[in-house]
Design an enzyme around this catalytic site. Structure first.
Site, PDB file in Angstrom:
ATOM      1  N   ASP A  38       0.863  -1.202   0.000  1.00 47.11           N
ATOM      2  CA  ASP A  38       0.000   0.000   0.000  1.00 47.11           C
ATOM      3  C   ASP A  38       0.888   1.238   0.000  1.00 47.11           C
ATOM      4  OD1 ASP A  38      -3.271   0.276   0.805  1.00 47.11           O
ATOM      5  OD2 ASP A  38      -2.076   2.118   0.938  1.00 47.11           O
ATOM      6  N   ASP A  76       4.363   2.725  -3.761  1.00 46.92           N
ATOM      7  CA  ASP A  76       3.365   3.314  -4.648  1.00 46.92           C
ATOM      8  C   ASP A  76       3.335   2.490  -5.939  1.00 46.92           C
ATOM      9  OD1 ASP A  76       2.012   5.007  -6.531  1.00 46.92           O
ATOM     10  OD2 ASP A  76       2.463   6.726  -5.254  1.00 46.92           O
ATOM     11  N   VAL A  77       2.162   2.014  -6.309  1.00 45.92           N
ATOM     12  CA  VAL A  77       2.075   1.179  -7.520  1.00 45.92           C
ATOM     13  C   VAL A  77       2.533   1.920  -8.772  1.00 45.92           C
ATOM     14  CG1 VAL A  77       0.288  -0.415  -6.689  1.00 45.92           C
ATOM     15  CG2 VAL A  77      -0.403   1.727  -7.819  1.00 45.92           C
ATOM     16  N   ASN A 103      -5.511  -4.306  -6.935  1.00 43.19           N
ATOM     17  CA  ASN A 103      -6.718  -3.689  -6.367  1.00 43.19           C
ATOM     18  C   ASN A 103      -6.553  -2.194  -6.083  1.00 43.19           C
ATOM     19  OD1 ASN A 103      -9.189  -3.672  -4.315  1.00 43.19           O
ATOM     20  ND2 ASN A 103      -7.388  -3.025  -3.126  1.00 43.19           N
ATOM     21  N   TYR A 171     -11.884   8.619 -14.005  1.00 45.83           N
ATOM     22  CA  TYR A 171     -12.082   7.303 -13.356  1.00 45.83           C
ATOM     23  C   TYR A 171     -12.646   6.293 -14.354  1.00 45.83           C
ATOM     24  CZ  TYR A 171     -13.404   3.962  -9.667  1.00 45.83           C
ATOM     25  OH  TYR A 171     -13.524   2.846  -8.874  1.00 45.83           O
ATOM     26  N   LYS A 175     -10.877   2.782 -15.573  1.00 50.41           N
ATOM     27  CA  LYS A 175     -11.452   1.461 -15.294  1.00 50.41           C
ATOM     28  C   LYS A 175     -11.807   0.713 -16.579  1.00 50.41           C
ATOM     29  CE  LYS A 175     -10.994   1.530 -10.822  1.00 50.41           C
ATOM     30  NZ  LYS A 175     -10.043   0.595 -10.182  1.00 50.41           N
ATOM     31  N   VAL A 204     -19.223  -0.094  -3.134  1.00 51.34           N
ATOM     32  CA  VAL A 204     -18.813  -0.949  -2.019  1.00 51.34           C
ATOM     33  C   VAL A 204     -18.551  -0.057  -0.819  1.00 51.34           C
ATOM     34  CG1 VAL A 204     -17.157  -2.674  -1.218  1.00 51.34           C
ATOM     35  CG2 VAL A 204     -17.707  -2.526  -3.655  1.00 51.34           C
ATOM     36  N   THR A 206     -16.658   1.328   1.501  1.00 54.81           N
ATOM     37  CA  THR A 206     -15.276   1.564   1.952  1.00 54.81           C
ATOM     38  C   THR A 206     -15.086   3.074   2.042  1.00 54.81           C
ATOM     39  OG1 THR A 206     -14.321   1.804  -0.261  1.00 54.81           O
ATOM     40  CG2 THR A 206     -14.465  -0.457   0.609  1.00 54.81           C
TER      41      THR A 206
HETATM   42  N1  LIG Z   1     -15.685   1.450  -3.084  1.00 57.76           N
HETATM   43  C1  LIG Z   1     -16.327   1.373  -4.230  1.00 57.76           C
HETATM   44  O1  LIG Z   1     -17.523   1.728  -4.309  1.00 57.76           O
HETATM   45  C2  LIG Z   1     -15.669   0.790  -5.452  1.00 57.76           C
HETATM   46  C3  LIG Z   1     -16.486   0.351  -6.505  1.00 57.76           C
HETATM   47  C4  LIG Z   1     -15.889  -0.211  -7.638  1.00 57.76           C
HETATM   48  C5  LIG Z   1     -14.509  -0.332  -7.698  1.00 57.76           C
HETATM   49  N2  LIG Z   1     -13.735   0.115  -6.662  1.00 57.76           N
HETATM   50  C6  LIG Z   1     -12.295  -0.083  -6.767  1.00 57.76           C
HETATM   51  O2  LIG Z   1     -11.930  -0.984  -5.741  1.00 57.76           O
HETATM   52  C7  LIG Z   1     -10.533  -0.812  -5.437  1.00 57.76           C
HETATM   53  C8  LIG Z   1     -10.345  -0.764  -3.936  1.00 57.76           C
HETATM   54  O3  LIG Z   1     -10.929   0.428  -3.435  1.00 57.76           O
HETATM   55  P1  LIG Z   1     -11.677   0.494  -2.011  1.00 57.76           P
HETATM   56  O4  LIG Z   1     -13.105   0.604  -2.280  1.00 57.76           O
HETATM   57  O5  LIG Z   1     -11.172  -0.583  -1.130  1.00 57.76           O
HETATM   58  O6  LIG Z   1     -11.176   1.940  -1.507  1.00 57.76           O
HETATM   59  P2  LIG Z   1     -10.090   2.382  -0.398  1.00 57.76           P
HETATM   60  O7  LIG Z   1      -9.809   3.816  -0.656  1.00 57.76           O
HETATM   61  O8  LIG Z   1     -10.573   1.989   0.955  1.00 57.76           O
HETATM   62  O9  LIG Z   1      -8.821   1.466  -0.715  1.00 57.76           O
HETATM   63  C9  LIG Z   1      -7.875   1.790  -1.702  1.00 57.76           C
HETATM   64  C10 LIG Z   1      -6.488   1.451  -1.146  1.00 57.76           C
HETATM   65  O10 LIG Z   1      -5.515   1.683  -2.180  1.00 57.76           O
HETATM   66  C11 LIG Z   1      -4.416   2.374  -1.603  1.00 57.76           C
HETATM   67  N3  LIG Z   1      -3.726   3.121  -2.666  1.00 57.76           N
HETATM   68  C12 LIG Z   1      -4.176   4.235  -3.302  1.00 57.76           C
HETATM   69  N4  LIG Z   1      -3.261   4.639  -4.197  1.00 57.76           N
HETATM   70  C13 LIG Z   1      -2.231   3.761  -4.134  1.00 57.76           C
HETATM   71  C14 LIG Z   1      -0.993   3.673  -4.834  1.00 57.76           C
HETATM   72  N5  LIG Z   1      -0.633   4.578  -5.752  1.00 57.76           N
HETATM   73  N6  LIG Z   1      -0.162   2.657  -4.521  1.00 57.76           N
HETATM   74  C15 LIG Z   1      -0.516   1.735  -3.565  1.00 57.76           C
HETATM   75  N7  LIG Z   1      -1.659   1.796  -2.871  1.00 57.76           N
HETATM   76  C16 LIG Z   1      -2.518   2.796  -3.164  1.00 57.76           C
HETATM   77  C17 LIG Z   1      -5.051   3.253  -0.532  1.00 57.76           C
HETATM   78  O11 LIG Z   1      -4.110   3.691   0.448  1.00 57.76           O
HETATM   79  C18 LIG Z   1      -6.112   2.317   0.047  1.00 57.76           C
HETATM   80  O12 LIG Z   1      -5.586   1.514   1.068  1.00 57.76           O
HETATM   81  C19 LIG Z   1     -10.104   0.435  -6.208  1.00 57.76           C
HETATM   82  O13 LIG Z   1      -9.439   0.048  -7.399  1.00 57.76           O
HETATM   83  C20 LIG Z   1     -11.422   1.114  -6.552  1.00 57.76           C
HETATM   84  O14 LIG Z   1     -11.317   1.924  -7.687  1.00 57.76           O
HETATM   85  C21 LIG Z   1     -14.290   0.657  -5.561  1.00 57.76           C
END
Ligand SMILES: NC(=O)c1ccc[n+]([C@@H]2O[C@H](COP(=O)([O-])OP(=O)(O)OC[C@H]3O[C@@H](n4cnc5c(N)ncnc54)[C@H](O)[C@@H]3O)[C@@H](O)[C@H]2O)c1
Length: 273
Positions: A38, A76-77, A103, A171, A175, A204, A206
């Site tokens: 992360d 950082d990814v 993810n 976004y 995606k 979701v 979060t």
């Molecule tokens: N929450 C939703 O409604 C939803 C819906 C569809 C898709 N998503 C996708 O699901 C995935 C997970 O998101 P989430 O809902 O758990 O949100 P979240 O913000 O809780 O988790 C995202 C995590 O990614 C980490 N992160 C961000 N940028 C980063 C980087 N450059 N390098 C490494 N880590 C990094 C953050 O610190 C965090 O821990 C994401 O790809 C998001 O786009 C989320």
């Protein structure tokens, strides 16, 4: 409890909290040792806080509490060199790599229209959600190949990888783009029995969509509610566990002939009439 992933090693990006934490815990519950990555640092362009190092440690404790080994890395990814270093180190410590869950992702909001998205925000969203996924695949594939046992790569897209979103062209573009990455690598890696798929969650629960800043923007711009409203099944938001169930299945031999698939976990959102 089934332990169909016993003896395997999984890697999860964005693992400190939210869906990434849930995926790590569920993969460990299924028997895998886990490499957790992360960034643990905020973005000036994103209106909610990222996870912290303390969050990452909580995920690690959950995994070790299940009796699995864990390697934790703050990286950082978007940084290819850092990703290569932490992945090489993690695989060196845990001995192999079988499963990757790309993810990590962000979204940004606050503009009335996509034409108002500034370059800095566009670059952060695309570099994290697209280049970050590419980097993750690029540095992990050689390790999976070396094992000679095949493997599974799951990329987290979104319903926004299948349709548009108001005021979020960055976004939605990101995606959709990872579907192209997935389809390409599904072709290139099939001979090595490495499967590549995308999951497409609806909303979701979060920090990404539960933050006060997002609620305030929604309240001020009620026309944006179409971005989230519209699940066919009677559910407001999914739980991270709902996505993890699909990720564990895709990562397991139960899905051994599933590759190149765009799997909606969306309560019917994308087929709404
Ligand atoms: N929450 C939703 O409604 C939803 C819906 C569809 C898709 N998503 C996708 O699901 C995935 C997970 O998101 P989430 O809902 O758990 O949100 P979240 O913000 O809780 O988790 C995202 C995590 O990614 C980490 N992160 C961000 N940028 C980063 C980087 N450059 N390098 C490494 N880590 C990094 C953050 O610190 C965090 O821990 C994401 O790809 C998001 O786009 C989320």
């Amino acid at each position: 409890m089934t332990e169909e992933l016993t003896g395997k090693v999984a890697l999860v990006t964005g693992a400190a909290r939210g869906q990434g934490r849930s995926h790590a815990i569920n993969l460990a519950t299924a028997g895998a040792d886990v490499i957790l990555i992360d960034r643990c640092q905020d973005y000036p362009t994103v209106g909610y806080a990222m996870a912290t190092r303390a969050d990452l440690e909580i995920t690690a404790k959950e995994v070790t509490g299940l009796g699995r080994r864990v390697v934790t890395a703050v990286a950082d990814v978007r940084d290819l060199g850092a990703m290569r270093a932490v992945v090489d180190n993690g695989v060196g410590k845990l001995g192999r790599l079988d499963i990757v869950v790309a993810n990590a992702g962000i979204f940004a909001f606050g503009k009335d229209s996509s034409v108002d998205i500034d370059t800095e925000r566009w670059d952060d969203v695309l570099s994290t959600n697209v280049t970050g996924v590419f980097n993750t695949v690029k540095v992990t594939v050689p390790h999976i190949r070396n094992g000679g046992n095949g493997g599974s790569i799951t990329i987290t897209s979104s319903t926004a990888g299948m349709r548009g979103l108001l005021a979020m062209a960055d976004y939605a573009a990101s995606k959709h783009a990872v579907v192209g990455i997935m389809r390409t690598f599904a072709n290139e890696l099939a001979a090595d029995r490495i499967r590549v798929n995308t999951v497409h969650p609806t909303g979701v629960s979060t920090e990404m969509i539960d933050s006060q800043a997002f609620a305030d923007w929604f309240d001020a711009n009620p026309q944006m509610s179409v971005n989230l409203a519209g699940n066919l099944l009677p559910v407001d938001k999914l739980a991270p566990q709902d996505i993890s169930d699909a990720v564990v299945w895709l990562s397991s031999d139960a899905a051994k002939y599933v590759t190149g698939v765009t799997l909606p976990i969306d309560a019917g959102f994308t087929v709404r009439a």
